[in-house]
Scaffold this motif. Structure first.
Motif, PDB file in Angstrom:
ATOM      1  N   LYS A 173      38.155  40.797  31.069  1.00  0.00           N
ATOM      2  CA  LYS A 173      37.436  39.597  31.379  1.00  0.00           C
ATOM      3  C   LYS A 173      37.020  39.639  32.928  1.00  0.00           C
ATOM      4  O   LYS A 173      35.875  39.418  33.537  1.00  0.00           O
ATOM      5  CB  LYS A 173      37.797  38.457  31.095  1.00  0.00           C
ATOM      6  N   LYS A 174      38.336  40.014  33.778  1.00  0.00           N
ATOM      7  CA  LYS A 174      37.863  39.839  35.123  1.00  0.00           C
ATOM      8  C   LYS A 174      37.177  41.172  35.837  1.00  0.00           C
ATOM      9  O   LYS A 174      36.319  40.889  36.744  1.00  0.00           O
ATOM     10  CB  LYS A 174      39.444  40.158  35.902  1.00  0.00           C
ATOM     11  N   ASP A 175      37.277  42.208  35.199  1.00  0.00           N
ATOM     12  CA  ASP A 175      36.354  43.499  35.341  1.00  0.00           C
ATOM     13  C   ASP A 175      35.053  42.925  35.150  1.00  0.00           C
ATOM     14  O   ASP A 175      34.110  43.454  35.990  1.00  0.00           O
ATOM     15  CB  ASP A 175      36.960  44.687  34.588  1.00  0.00           C
ATOM     16  N   LEU A 176      34.821  42.614  33.976  1.00  0.00           N
ATOM     17  CA  LEU A 176      33.267  42.246  33.774  1.00  0.00           C
ATOM     18  C   LEU A 176      32.659  41.312  34.604  1.00  0.00           C
ATOM     19  O   LEU A 176      31.657  41.243  34.908  1.00  0.00           O
ATOM     20  CB  LEU A 176      33.337  41.697  32.276  1.00  0.00           C
ATOM     21  N   ALA A 177      33.503  40.285  34.926  1.00  0.00           N
ATOM     22  CA  ALA A 177      33.039  39.161  35.761  1.00  0.00           C
ATOM     23  C   ALA A 177      32.765  39.675  37.093  1.00  0.00           C
ATOM     24  O   ALA A 177      31.746  39.532  37.707  1.00  0.00           O
ATOM     25  CB  ALA A 177      34.218  38.202  36.169  1.00  0.00           C
ATOM     26  N   ASN A 178      33.536  40.932  37.663  1.00  0.00           N
ATOM     27  CA  ASN A 178      33.264  41.454  38.860  1.00  0.00           C
ATOM     28  C   ASN A 178      31.964  42.285  38.972  1.00  0.00           C
ATOM     29  O   ASN A 178      31.270  42.439  39.855  1.00  0.00           O
ATOM     30  CB  ASN A 178      34.428  42.357  39.318  1.00  0.00           C
ATOM     31  N   LEU A 179      31.760  43.030  37.671  1.00  0.00           N
ATOM     32  CA  LEU A 179      30.849  43.945  37.529  1.00  0.00           C
ATOM     33  C   LEU A 179      29.404  43.013  37.459  1.00  0.00           C
ATOM     34  O   LEU A 179      28.228  43.428  38.149  1.00  0.00           O
ATOM     35  CB  LEU A 179      30.893  44.639  36.261  1.00  0.00           C
ATOM     36  N   THR A 180      29.430  41.799  36.583  1.00  0.00           N
ATOM     37  CA  THR A 180      28.241  41.123  36.577  1.00  0.00           C
ATOM     38  C   THR A 180      27.988  40.082  37.770  1.00  0.00           C
ATOM     39  O   THR A 180      27.002  39.277  37.860  1.00  0.00           O
ATOM     40  CB  THR A 180      27.932  40.430  35.266  1.00  0.00           C
TER      41      THR A 180
ATOM     42  N   LEU B 215      27.399  49.098  31.313  1.00  0.00           N
ATOM     43  CA  LEU B 215      27.840  47.781  31.191  1.00  0.00           C
ATOM     44  C   LEU B 215      27.935  47.224  29.959  1.00  0.00           C
ATOM     45  O   LEU B 215      28.518  46.441  29.587  1.00  0.00           O
ATOM     46  CB  LEU B 215      26.815  47.118  31.877  1.00  0.00           C
ATOM     47  N   GLU B 216      26.901  47.817  28.936  1.00  0.00           N
ATOM     48  CA  GLU B 216      26.947  47.372  27.746  1.00  0.00           C
ATOM     49  C   GLU B 216      28.294  47.530  26.889  1.00  0.00           C
ATOM     50  O   GLU B 216      28.862  46.570  26.131  1.00  0.00           O
ATOM     51  CB  GLU B 216      25.772  47.833  26.892  1.00  0.00           C
ATOM     52  N   PHE B 217      28.973  48.828  27.094  1.00  0.00           N
ATOM     53  CA  PHE B 217      29.933  49.115  26.634  1.00  0.00           C
ATOM     54  C   PHE B 217      31.347  48.278  27.190  1.00  0.00           C
ATOM     55  O   PHE B 217      32.044  47.778  26.371  1.00  0.00           O
ATOM     56  CB  PHE B 217      30.479  50.544  27.117  1.00  0.00           C
ATOM     57  N   VAL B 218      31.024  47.912  28.406  1.00  0.00           N
ATOM     58  CA  VAL B 218      32.270  46.901  29.004  1.00  0.00           C
ATOM     59  C   VAL B 218      32.025  45.676  28.275  1.00  0.00           C
ATOM     60  O   VAL B 218      33.323  44.959  28.085  1.00  0.00           O
ATOM     61  CB  VAL B 218      32.056  46.782  30.397  1.00  0.00           C
ATOM     62  N   LYS B 219      31.003  45.171  28.019  1.00  0.00           N
ATOM     63  CA  LYS B 219      30.899  43.994  27.618  1.00  0.00           C
ATOM     64  C   LYS B 219      31.185  43.896  25.985  1.00  0.00           C
ATOM     65  O   LYS B 219      31.877  43.014  25.624  1.00  0.00           O
ATOM     66  CB  LYS B 219      29.297  43.566  27.441  1.00  0.00           C
TER      67      LYS B 219
ATOM     68  N   LEU C  62      39.975  53.825  29.745  1.00  0.00           N
ATOM     69  CA  LEU C  62      38.838  53.528  28.685  1.00  0.00           C
ATOM     70  C   LEU C  62      37.591  53.297  29.354  1.00  0.00           C
ATOM     71  O   LEU C  62      36.511  53.654  28.667  1.00  0.00           O
ATOM     72  CB  LEU C  62      39.205  52.187  28.092  1.00  0.00           C
ATOM     73  N   LEU C  63      37.288  52.872  30.493  1.00  0.00           N
ATOM     74  CA  LEU C  63      36.006  52.676  31.089  1.00  0.00           C
ATOM     75  C   LEU C  63      35.307  53.683  31.802  1.00  0.00           C
ATOM     76  O   LEU C  63      34.553  53.513  32.271  1.00  0.00           O
ATOM     77  CB  LEU C  63      36.244  51.199  31.603  1.00  0.00           C
TER      78      LEU C  63
END
Length: 177
Positions: free
Chosen positions: A95-102, A19-23, A13-14
């Motif tokens: 959520k974990k992936d977004l936390a790691n990205l940001t 980053l905006e799409f991931v959010k 999916l990603l």
């Protein structure tokens, strides 16, 4: 096991996403996973009397605001493969992936005594500087006899037990005598 399956779907999916799409996807699946806490929703999704097309239509209506073919295709694929039940795992992994990205993480401080909010803020800043991340800590009062700091997504656990410190002081005094 669900986490491993969810990671595969998330990876597809990603791919080639910003980053905006991931959010947005993380927010969408977070809201969608809350539906799985509703007994009526779970009954409908588990029912063999409701057609696959109806289940697909229901879920597609829920994700319609995203206006994304990738998300629509993922929902169709999950329904087709009878993996609707992993949507909460997908939300958690996103959520974990977004936390790691940001590099933004949440943690918990546990203790049996109250902790000053300025101390909590100092701990957050100190850990954030140490791990080159933004770490937000919240306080939970419980029966832990000391202080425990946990940031699960980073794999950090720091604790200072009053009992352990007392026993170490006694051992040190005994060795000194």
């Amino acid at each position: 096991m669900e986490e491993l399956i969810a990671k595969r779907y998330i990876k597809a999916l990603l791919s080639d996403s910003d980053l905006e799409f991931v959010k947005n996807v993380t927010l969408l699946f977070g809201i969608l996973s809350e539906s799985f806490e509703n007994e009526k929703f779970l009954t409908i999704m588990a029912s063999s009397e409701i057609s696959v097309q109806d289940k697909t239509s229901m879920l597609l209506d829920a994700v319609k605001p995203a206006n994304s073919n990738k998300i629509d295709n993922l929902i169709k694929l999950l329904v087709e493969n009878k993996r609707i039940n992993i949507i909460p795992a997908i939300a958690c992994e996103l959520k974990k992936d977004l936390a790691n990205l940001t590099k933004t993480y949440n943690g918990v401080i546990s203790s049996d005594t109250d902790i000053n909010p300025s101390v909590i803020e100092d701990l957050s800043k100190g850990l954030g500087k140490k791990f080159n991340s933004a770490i937000s800590l919240s306080f939970i009062k419980n029966d832990f006899n000391g202080i425990k700091v946990e940031v699960n997504d980073l794999g950090i656990e720091i604790n200072f037990s009053k009992d352990r410190i007392n026993s170490q002081i006694i051992e040190h005094i005994i060795k000194a005598i």
